[in-house]
Motif scaffolding. Structure first.
Motif, PDB file in Angstrom:
ATOM      1  N   UNK A 281       0.829  -1.205   0.000  1.00  0.00           N
ATOM      2  CA  UNK A 281       0.000   0.000   0.000  1.00  0.00           C
ATOM      3  C   UNK A 281       0.862   1.253   0.000  1.00  0.00           C
ATOM      4  N   UNK A 282       1.982   1.218   0.731  1.00  0.00           N
ATOM      5  CA  UNK A 282       2.885   2.359   0.738  1.00  0.00           C
ATOM      6  C   UNK A 282       3.432   2.628  -0.666  1.00  0.00           C
ATOM      7  N   UNK A 283       3.906   1.579  -1.322  1.00  0.00           N
ATOM      8  CA  UNK A 283       4.469   1.743  -2.664  1.00  0.00           C
ATOM      9  C   UNK A 283       3.404   2.212  -3.654  1.00  0.00           C
ATOM     10  N   UNK A 284       2.223   1.636  -3.534  1.00  0.00           N
ATOM     11  CA  UNK A 284       1.151   2.010  -4.442  1.00  0.00           C
ATOM     12  C   UNK A 284       0.711   3.446  -4.207  1.00  0.00           C
ATOM     13  N   UNK A 285       0.747   3.892  -2.949  1.00  0.00           N
ATOM     14  CA  UNK A 285       0.384   5.258  -2.601  1.00  0.00           C
ATOM     15  C   UNK A 285       1.266   6.257  -3.346  1.00  0.00           C
ATOM     16  N   UNK A 286       2.556   5.951  -3.465  1.00  0.00           N
ATOM     17  CA  UNK A 286       3.489   6.822  -4.175  1.00  0.00           C
ATOM     18  C   UNK A 286       3.246   6.751  -5.682  1.00  0.00           C
ATOM     19  N   UNK A 287       3.071   5.534  -6.189  1.00  0.00           N
ATOM     20  CA  UNK A 287       2.931   5.346  -7.637  1.00  0.00           C
ATOM     21  C   UNK A 287       1.673   6.008  -8.187  1.00  0.00           C
TER      22      UNK A 287
ATOM     23  N   UNK B  97      10.210  14.326 -12.755  1.00  0.00           N
ATOM     24  CA  UNK B  97       9.489  13.289 -13.498  1.00  0.00           C
ATOM     25  C   UNK B  97       8.724  12.341 -12.598  1.00  0.00           C
ATOM     26  N   UNK B  98       8.733  12.598 -11.312  1.00  0.00           N
ATOM     27  CA  UNK B  98       8.067  11.700 -10.379  1.00  0.00           C
ATOM     28  C   UNK B  98       9.075  10.885  -9.593  1.00  0.00           C
ATOM     29  N   UNK B  99       8.565   9.999  -8.758  1.00  0.00           N
ATOM     30  CA  UNK B  99       9.430   9.185  -7.890  1.00  0.00           C
ATOM     31  C   UNK B  99       9.597   7.807  -8.518  1.00  0.00           C
ATOM     32  N   UNK B 100      10.826   7.444  -8.782  1.00  0.00           N
ATOM     33  CA  UNK B 100      11.124   6.196  -9.490  1.00  0.00           C
ATOM     34  C   UNK B 100      10.949   4.977  -8.595  1.00  0.00           C
ATOM     35  N   UNK B 101      10.882   3.812  -9.225  1.00  0.00           N
ATOM     36  CA  UNK B 101      10.781   2.544  -8.494  1.00  0.00           C
ATOM     37  C   UNK B 101      11.981   2.363  -7.579  1.00  0.00           C
ATOM     38  N   UNK B 102      13.164   2.751  -8.061  1.00  0.00           N
ATOM     39  CA  UNK B 102      14.393   2.639  -7.259  1.00  0.00           C
ATOM     40  C   UNK B 102      14.302   3.487  -6.003  1.00  0.00           C
ATOM     41  N   UNK B 103      13.807   4.714  -6.161  1.00  0.00           N
ATOM     42  CA  UNK B 103      13.689   5.612  -5.007  1.00  0.00           C
ATOM     43  C   UNK B 103      12.646   5.098  -4.017  1.00  0.00           C
ATOM     44  N   UNK B 104      11.545   4.569  -4.526  1.00  0.00           N
ATOM     45  CA  UNK B 104      10.522   3.998  -3.638  1.00  0.00           C
ATOM     46  C   UNK B 104      11.111   2.852  -2.823  1.00  0.00           C
ATOM     47  N   UNK B 105      11.917   2.000  -3.465  1.00  0.00           N
ATOM     48  CA  UNK B 105      12.556   0.881  -2.756  1.00  0.00           C
ATOM     49  C   UNK B 105      13.543   1.381  -1.713  1.00  0.00           C
ATOM     50  N   UNK B 106      14.207   2.494  -2.000  1.00  0.00           N
ATOM     51  CA  UNK B 106      15.150   3.066  -1.026  1.00  0.00           C
ATOM     52  C   UNK B 106      14.401   3.561   0.212  1.00  0.00           C
ATOM     53  N   UNK B 107      13.255   4.184   0.003  1.00  0.00           N
ATOM     54  CA  UNK B 107      12.455   4.618   1.145  1.00  0.00           C
ATOM     55  C   UNK B 107      11.921   3.415   1.917  1.00  0.00           C
TER      56      UNK B 107
END
Length: 745
Positions: free
Chosen positions: A654-660, A683-693
């Motif tokens: 849910x956290x990842x989806x919230x960002x996407x 350009x938005x928050x990348x998948x890599x950055x989401x994984x870092x968070x």
């Protein structure tokens, strides 16, 4: 009858409060079986009315004099604004007027359009003059009955601009009412004359017109204005009765009203749990909201439109955009209201904004899945009840077995209840959670030995922003204060924003003084006051001296001060990481300033976090099975995926989806209060950055268990300490005596 919902932009961004249903006092256990009450409730079938396919933001919606549904909207591509009508409840829509083709630039971007039942409308636009677009003025156009758009006179445009009007609508052929920052006004649109009808202190929430009378719902209740003389008149018996009802509601901001019939002697009120019908004979339940879109705390009801066949239309603002629903009556059913079918949840306080949004989302979802169960949320501190009295009452009820089934541990010293065996072990629920799907480290916040006594639905991190060395000096409040003092001596740039001092002070308390600490010493209190006084003296505080720090909110909410650091306005910032806006702001700040550093606050070993919306089950509850089901469901994707503003969901998915799911502009325009501007390609928050968070949150390992009572005691003397009227040592003596007494109780 025409119905409007007026909300100022600043009011929208701050006030998104949803009401609560308060459970009634539990009767003596001997009489429980006789406490059954049966009532007849109208049953309504809910169906969605399709809005036009290209509808973006809807500016106004209402029935016209021909019985058609009328809508004015911005298109999804935001290229134009147009009006449309439907003769068959949304099955098909017909274009009427393309307003956007006659507006340009900021006119179109900031346009607000309000329609009248005869098809006329007023179009309020904003023009930005000057090279920096800092000079704003309004231009008003009329949408005529023959679908033409005509600019109104310069005198009227000047008058509207001067009064800072934000909503403008026709009330008859020649007069319009405007709502704005300076109050509410009745305008003669031919002569340009204006008469004030409500002061700026009477914030209008919604309004209805019947013939020559205009009814306003304000934060102070209902007001009736005679449009012939612009005077306030006495309310009718029906509105007097309605006034009593709305003034008892905890969150009057969420009430919507509409006339029920052809006159103003009967009205519908949308309250927390129900829509009620009010007349001179009193009130009666018209419709239950539960198990409908109206009960979803994620949705906000903007407008109620009575239909012609005892049905009603409800216009909502939802996370997926504006939606319109039809409710058709389908007879009545008998409902038994008993202790046996009510699951009671208790929260000590109702914080601002929507702190308990997660609990309400979970309650709504549970009720939809268990239609025979009603979930009630009781707030302890309300209606004049003090914090201490509410806490004493709760303690007595829990000990006697007459308390809630589920308890929110937010702001409560949970250890007292754990020591008395008043909370159930939740290990069965928590241990079955998988670490690849849930932030299981956060679920350990209330772990003692092999037992778990609290289940957080959401959480927040606390971060430091500034240079890369800042995070190396956070092992204690004294060490951090010493480092900030050195920074203030090296540069004339302020160390931090003065207006954010109350928030920063609370962050420091949470980190260094509320980590499930069982024993306080007088030295702890002295150290806290000493450091806060030193920090207060580091920046210019004259322009906020009128603030009472003793009234600082305990709500966890990111303030958004990161851009000030990235653009060089201040050297550091300390803030919560509790929603995607803060994460977005962090990533954009890194683009602005390559040296910008963000770090979760920590000491030598531990990284701090705040568990939020923490659910616990009373060991004395006779509904433990239902309570267990409620907690399990609270961790489900059905619930977690709906959470957005009351913390980071504990579900990783849910956290990842919230960002996407967020739509980020390609160019982010930033403007600080000082006037400094910056445009950033984003350009938005990348998948890599989401994984870092995600990895960063997985490293959180030290819960900050906030105690409202101790913080309130410390705040009693804080204004005297920072102003120099009382020394930290003297203040600590006074505060410590109260802390000792509280701990002993």
């Amino acid at each position: 009858m025409k119905k409007f919902e007026w909300l100022m932009l600043s009011f929208l961004s701050i006030i998104l409060i949803f009401g609560t249903g308060c459970s009634s006092k539990k009767e003596d256990k001997i009489d429980k079986k006789n406490d059954e009450k049966t009532e007849k409730v109208s049953v309504f079938k809910e169906s969605e009315i399709e809005l036009p396919k290209d509808a973006g933001h809807v500016l106004d919606i209402l029935p016209n004099n021909n019985g058609q549904l009328m809508i004015v909207m911005k298109t999804k591509d935001e290229k134009t604004i147009k009006t449309m009508t439907s003769e068959n409840n949304g099955k098909s829509w017909e274009d009427q007027v393309d307003i956007g083709t006659q507006l340009t630039g900021t006119q179109k971007e900031y346009a607000d359009v309000r329609l009248a039942e005869d098809g006329r409308g007023l179009i309020r636009t904003v023009i930005a003059d000057g090279p920096d677009e800092s000079n704003l003025r309004q231009e008003i156009f009329e949408l005529t009955k023959d679908k033409k758009i005509e600019k109104l006179s310069n005198e009227i445009n000047t008058m509207i601009t001067e009064q800072k009007i934000q909503t403008l609508f026709w009330v008859d052929e020649k007069q319009a009412v405007g709502l704005g920052e300076k109050g509410s006004f009745l305008f003669d649109m031919t002569s340009g004359n204006a008469q004030q009808i409500l002061s700026e202190k009477e914030l209008v929430l919604s309004f209805e017109q019947y013939k020559n009378n205009l009814y306003f719902l304000t934060l102070n209740g209902f007001k009736k204005i005679n449009l012939e003389n612009a005077k306030v008149e006495s309310l009718s018996k029906a509105f007097t009765e309605a006034n009593k009802i709305v003034l008892k509601e905890k969150n009057i901001e969420n009430i919507v009203f509409a006339f029920d019939g052809k006159d103003d002697q009967s009205l519908l009120l949308s309250l927390t749990d129900d829509i009620v019908k009010v007349s001179d004979k009193g009130q009666q339940k018209f419709m239950e909201k539960r198990a409908t879109q109206l009960s979803n705390p994620k949705n906000k009801l903007l407008n109620v439109i009575p239909g012609g066949k005892k049905n009603i239309l409800a216009f909502l603002e939802t996370p997926d955009g504006n939606k319109l629903f039809n409710y058709n009556p389908e007879g009545q059913k008998e409902v038994k209201n008993t202790e046996a079918n009510t699951l009671k949840i208790y929260a000590l306080t109702e914080n601002e904004l929507r702190q308990n949004e997660a609990v309400r989302v979970a309650s709504n979802d549970y009720e939809n899945k268990h239609t025979d169960i009603k979930v009630s949320l009781e707030i302890g501190v309300e209606d004049g009840v003090t914090f201490n009295d509410a806490l004493k009452k709760l303690n007595t009820q829990l000990a006697s077995g007459d308390g809630p089934d589920i308890l929110l541990l937010d702001g409560v010293r949970a250890q007292n209840y754990i020591d008395q065996n008043l909370l159930l072990d939740l290990a069965e629920i928590i241990k079955e959670q998988q670490s690849d799907k849930i932030f299981t480290n956060v679920l350990s916040a209330y772990k003692q030995g092999d037992k778990y006594y609290g289940l957080p639905m959401t959480f927040a991190g606390m971060s430091a922003y500034g240079d890369s060395d800042l995070a190396k000096h956070t092992n204690s409040l004294k060490e951090l204060t010493d480092y900030l003092v050195k920074l203030s001596q090296k540069s004339k740039t302020p160390v931090f924003e003065n207006y954010n001092f109350d928030n920063m002070m609370l962050v420091f308390y949470r980190i260094y003084y509320s980590n499930v600490k069982q024993e306080w010493t007088k030295q702890d209190v002295t150290d806290f006051y000493t450091s806060i006084k030193r920090l207060y003296d580091l920046v210019y505080m004259k322009n906020i001296k009128e603030w009472d720090l003793s009234e600082s909110t305990t709500l966890v909410v990111g303030r958004g001060v990161l851009y000030n650091v990235a653009l060089g306005e201040v050297q550091t910032a300390f803030d919560y990481v509790d929603n995607y806006f803060v994460i977005e702001e962090t990533e954009i700040s890194k683009k602005i300033d390559k040296s910008f550093s963000e770090s979760i606050l920590k000491d030598n070993k531990m990284q701090y976090y705040i568990p939020q919306n923490i659910l616990a089950i009373s060991s004395k509850s006779d509904k433990q099975d239902q309570a267990y089901e409620f907690l399990k469901n609270a961790l489900s994707e059905d619930v977690q995926s709906q959470l957005s503003i009351s913390g980071i969901p504990v579900s990783k998915q849910s956290f990842k989806q919230m960002i996407k799911e967020q739509s980020f502009p390609e160019v982010k325009k930033i403007q600080l209060d000082s006037g400094k501007k910056k445009e950033v390609q984003f350009e938005g928050i990348s998948e890599t950055t989401i994984n870092q968070w995600t990895e960063k949150f997985e490293g959180l390992n030290k819960p900050s268990s906030f105690d409202d009572t101790i913080f309130s005691i410390l705040m009693e003397n804080i204004d005297e300490v920072v102003s120099g009227k009382m020394s930290p040592k003297s203040a600590s003596k006074k505060a410590y005596r109260k802390i000792e007494l509280y701990m002993a109780e």
